[in-house]
Design an enzyme around this catalytic site. Sequence first.
Site, short mmCIF file in Angstrom:
data_model
loop_
_atom_site.label_atom_id
_atom_site.label_comp_id
_atom_site.label_asym_id
_atom_site.label_seq_id
_atom_site.Cartn_x
_atom_site.Cartn_y
_atom_site.Cartn_z
N ARG A 142 -57.18 76.36 45.51
CA ARG A 142 -57.54 75.28 44.52
C ARG A 142 -58.04 74.08 44.80
O ARG A 142 -58.65 73.24 44.49
CB ARG A 142 -56.38 75.21 43.48
CG ARG A 142 -56.17 76.34 42.78
CD ARG A 142 -55.14 76.17 41.61
NE ARG A 142 -53.83 76.21 42.30
CZ ARG A 142 -52.93 77.19 42.57
NH1 ARG A 142 -53.64 78.34 42.61
NH2 ARG A 142 -51.95 77.09 43.57
N GLU A 197 -39.76 79.38 52.39
CA GLU A 197 -38.47 79.72 52.03
C GLU A 197 -37.86 81.02 52.56
O GLU A 197 -36.95 81.26 53.22
CB GLU A 197 -38.16 79.91 50.51
CG GLU A 197 -36.80 79.72 49.85
CD GLU A 197 -36.69 79.77 48.42
OE1 GLU A 197 -35.42 79.88 47.82
OE2 GLU A 197 -37.74 79.75 47.92
P1 AMP Z 1 -46.31 73.07 49.30
O1 AMP Z 1 -46.66 73.65 50.84
O2 AMP Z 1 -44.87 73.45 49.07
O3 AMP Z 1 -46.17 71.69 49.36
O4 AMP Z 1 -47.20 73.76 48.26
C1 AMP Z 1 -48.40 73.02 48.15
C2 AMP Z 1 -49.40 74.40 47.94
O5 AMP Z 1 -48.73 75.30 46.96
C3 AMP Z 1 -50.75 73.80 47.20
O6 AMP Z 1 -51.84 74.38 48.17
C4 AMP Z 1 -50.50 74.36 45.74
O7 AMP Z 1 -51.63 74.79 45.41
C5 AMP Z 1 -49.33 75.38 45.74
N1 AMP Z 1 -48.30 75.01 44.98
C6 AMP Z 1 -47.09 74.67 45.20
N2 AMP Z 1 -46.28 74.42 44.05
C7 AMP Z 1 -46.92 74.44 43.05
C8 AMP Z 1 -46.98 74.34 41.55
N3 AMP Z 1 -45.81 73.96 41.17
N4 AMP Z 1 -47.94 74.59 40.90
C9 AMP Z 1 -49.14 74.90 41.28
N5 AMP Z 1 -49.38 74.87 42.73
C10 AMP Z 1 -48.32 74.72 43.31
#
Ligand code: AMP
Length: 177
Positions: A65, A102
């Site tokens: 996205r 995780e």
């Molecule tokens: P992180 O690596 O945990 O910061 O996750 C970031 C990536 O996961 C981004 O590319 C987001 O598109 C997706 N993502 C993580 N959590 C969400 C959420 N609650 N809603 C939508 N997309 C998420």
Amino acid sequence: MTDLTAASRIAAAIRNVPDFPKPGVQFKDITPVLADAGLFAASIRLLTENFAPGDVDAVVGIDARGFIFSAAAALSLNCGLVPIRKKGKLPWKTIEESYDLEYGSNTIAMHVDALRPGARVLLVDDVLATGGTAAAAVGLLRKAGADIRRVAFVIELDFLKGRGKLAGLPVHSLVRF
Ligand code: AMP
């Protein structure tokens, strides 16, 4: 609604989808923002706020996205777009970076010649959650010798403390939950 700021109108449009893609996750659905021309334009204006064409050499977008927002931001800043993709998707030689999930791990990749050393970049993704993805993207950009001018997100989930993984970088998020 006319007195609401652009950021709060974007916040109000984001749809919360409980238990997607798995139980316990509240998914932040940005498609209502994309579907509204005014909100989509406002999101790009805010992601690129205080940057003018010529201020960065490239916008770097994170799979998947992040590509939507980074592509529009690159056009608005009159510069190129560099994609960071999940491992195995890019056709040319790549540099890679892995990060822990995780359960298990993920690897992301960027073309080895996508950026020249010293290139000024704006890194864009839709959501900053735990920060693992963004921190790995920053690792790739550092390997490439890029000069990271901003790391920008439409949404930041404060409770997951992802910002802590981006210490020392200019982190910019439009909406915080
Ligand atoms: P992180 O690596 O945990 O910061 O996750 C970031 C990536 O996961 C981004 O590319 C987001 O598109 C997706 N993502 C993580 N959590 C969400 C959420 N609650 N809603 C939508 N997309 C998420």
